[in-house]
Design a protein around this motif. Structure first.
Motif, short mmCIF file in Angstrom:
data_model
loop_
_atom_site.label_atom_id
_atom_site.label_comp_id
_atom_site.label_asym_id
_atom_site.label_seq_id
_atom_site.Cartn_x
_atom_site.Cartn_y
_atom_site.Cartn_z
N VAL A 45 -7.37 9.44 -7.83
CA VAL A 45 -6.15 8.71 -8.19
C VAL A 45 -5.55 8.11 -6.93
CG1 VAL A 45 -3.83 8.88 -9.17
CG2 VAL A 45 -5.73 10.16 -10.19
N SER A 46 -5.55 6.78 -6.84
CA SER A 46 -5.07 6.10 -5.64
C SER A 46 -3.85 5.24 -5.96
CB SER A 46 -6.18 5.23 -5.04
OG SER A 46 -7.27 6.01 -4.64
N ILE A 47 -2.84 5.85 -6.53
CA ILE A 47 -1.63 5.10 -6.87
C ILE A 47 -0.84 4.78 -5.60
CG2 ILE A 47 -1.48 6.05 -9.20
CD1 ILE A 47 0.96 7.36 -6.70
N ASP A 48 0.11 3.87 -5.71
CA ASP A 48 0.99 3.49 -4.61
C ASP A 48 2.01 4.62 -4.43
OD1 ASP A 48 3.14 2.46 -3.09
OD2 ASP A 48 2.70 0.42 -3.73
N VAL A 49 1.88 5.38 -3.35
CA VAL A 49 2.74 6.56 -3.16
C VAL A 49 4.17 6.14 -2.88
CG1 VAL A 49 3.06 8.70 -1.88
CG2 VAL A 49 0.75 7.87 -2.33
N GLU A 50 4.36 5.03 -2.20
CA GLU A 50 5.72 4.56 -1.94
C GLU A 50 6.43 4.25 -3.26
OE1 GLU A 50 8.08 1.28 0.83
OE2 GLU A 50 5.89 1.39 0.86
N GLU A 51 5.73 3.59 -4.17
CA GLU A 51 6.31 3.30 -5.48
C GLU A 51 6.57 4.59 -6.25
OE1 GLU A 51 5.44 0.67 -9.55
OE2 GLU A 51 3.85 0.97 -8.07
#
Length: 305
Positions: free
Chosen positions: A148-154
């Motif tokens: 899972v490579s979601i945008d961690v900042e978001e």
């Protein structure tokens, strides 16, 4: 809950000890905790990747957490990883962690049915974090394992609006640009726990104050000296020490990776951890001796206090 930024220093990710029959060996945790304390460790992140959480039953994870909290006796901050693929199971583990007096909870992304966006991941975690509302909650970001490579900042922006006890992220990834953005997000609102042992120096340079890692189990003094060198501005010595870490990591990679190789190292140091659960293979007849010799070649056994 705004992050208090109370985590400092090294947080070890302990191995789960098993006995000769492959059952959880809780009594070994007592000696394990004393060893980590003697090495200067400030906290433990239990039942995560290094702790083989996906290979443990819910009851086993509860018993391990209970023993670590008891063995730590307030001398280590105990962060209980409660993540998995099942929200009810994670809620049960989180509520249990709060009940037994853990410091915080954490959870990796579900890794079978995967969230497609930061919003989906936040929505997955809302009920999990709510099961232990008095404890800080950390998202455990490790795309190399979860996929899972979601945008961690978001994720942190959205999570900060809907998860009151979201404290930050255990960042086990090598995207240092993203990590720097997280450290500076909303004027440093969230704690960012550095999760890649072999590049701790880079994380410290960006502003990280605490690291979570598996090699902190057995060469904590090396990393503590790296932290001291950074504080003093002695980057040359910090780089030299980081290369010692790199050499150790190279060896454990040759022996099956951080969990399998690291667990064998703990056995060599006298902390009974047993072998790993399948599908990780047990040790071959001569493999431990080969590992010992490779470690001796880099003077490994002089690295502990």
């Amino acid at each position: 809950m705004k992050a208090n930024h109370t985590l400092r220093g090294l947080i070890a990710a302990p191995f789960t000890p098993f006995d000769a029959q492959g059952e959880v060996n809780c009594p070994s945790i007592d000696k394990y905790a004393e060893f980590l304390i003697s090495q200067g460790i400030s906290g433990v992140f239990i039942c995560g990747t290094t702790g083989e959480s996906a290979s443990l039953t819910t009851d086993e994870r509860k018993r391990i957490a209970e023993r670590w909290v008891a063995a730590a006796a307030g001398r280590l901050k105990v962060i209980v990883h409660v993540g998995g693929n099942c929200i009810p199971q994670s809620r049960e583990l989180a509520a249990h962690a709060q009940r037994i007096g853990a410091y915080a909870t954490a959870a990796m992304s579900p890794f079978f049915f995967k969230p497609a966006s930061a919003r989906e991941l936040v929505d997955f975690f809302v009920p999990v974090a709510a099961a232990a509302p008095a404890l800080p909650f950390f998202y455990y970001h490790m795309p190399s394992m979860t996929g899972v490579s979601i945008d961690v900042e978001e994720f942190l922006r959205l999570g900060g609006e809907t998860i009151p006890n979201l404290a930050g992220v255990k960042y086990t990834h090598n995207n240092l640009m993203e990590m720097q953005a997280l450290l500076n997000l909303e004027e440093g609102r969230f704690e960012v726990l550095h999760g890649f042992d072999e590049i701790l120096l880079a994380g410290l340079a960006l502003g990280a104050k605490a690291g979570v890692g598996s090699t902190y189990n057995y060469i904590a003094p090396v990393y503590l000296r790296i932290m001291e060198c950074v504080e003093k501005g002695d980057l040359e010595e910090a780089r030299r020490l980081q290369m010692i870490s790199v050499e150790v990591v190279k060896i454990i990679i040759r022996h099956g990776g951080g969990v399998r190789g690291g667990k064998a190292i703990m056995n060599l140091l006298g902390i009974e951890c047993g072998t790993c659960r399948r599908p990780l293979a047990p040790w071959g007849e001569n493999e431990l001796e080969t590992l010992r010799k490779e470690l001796e070649n880099i003077d490994f056994f002089s690295l502990q206090k």
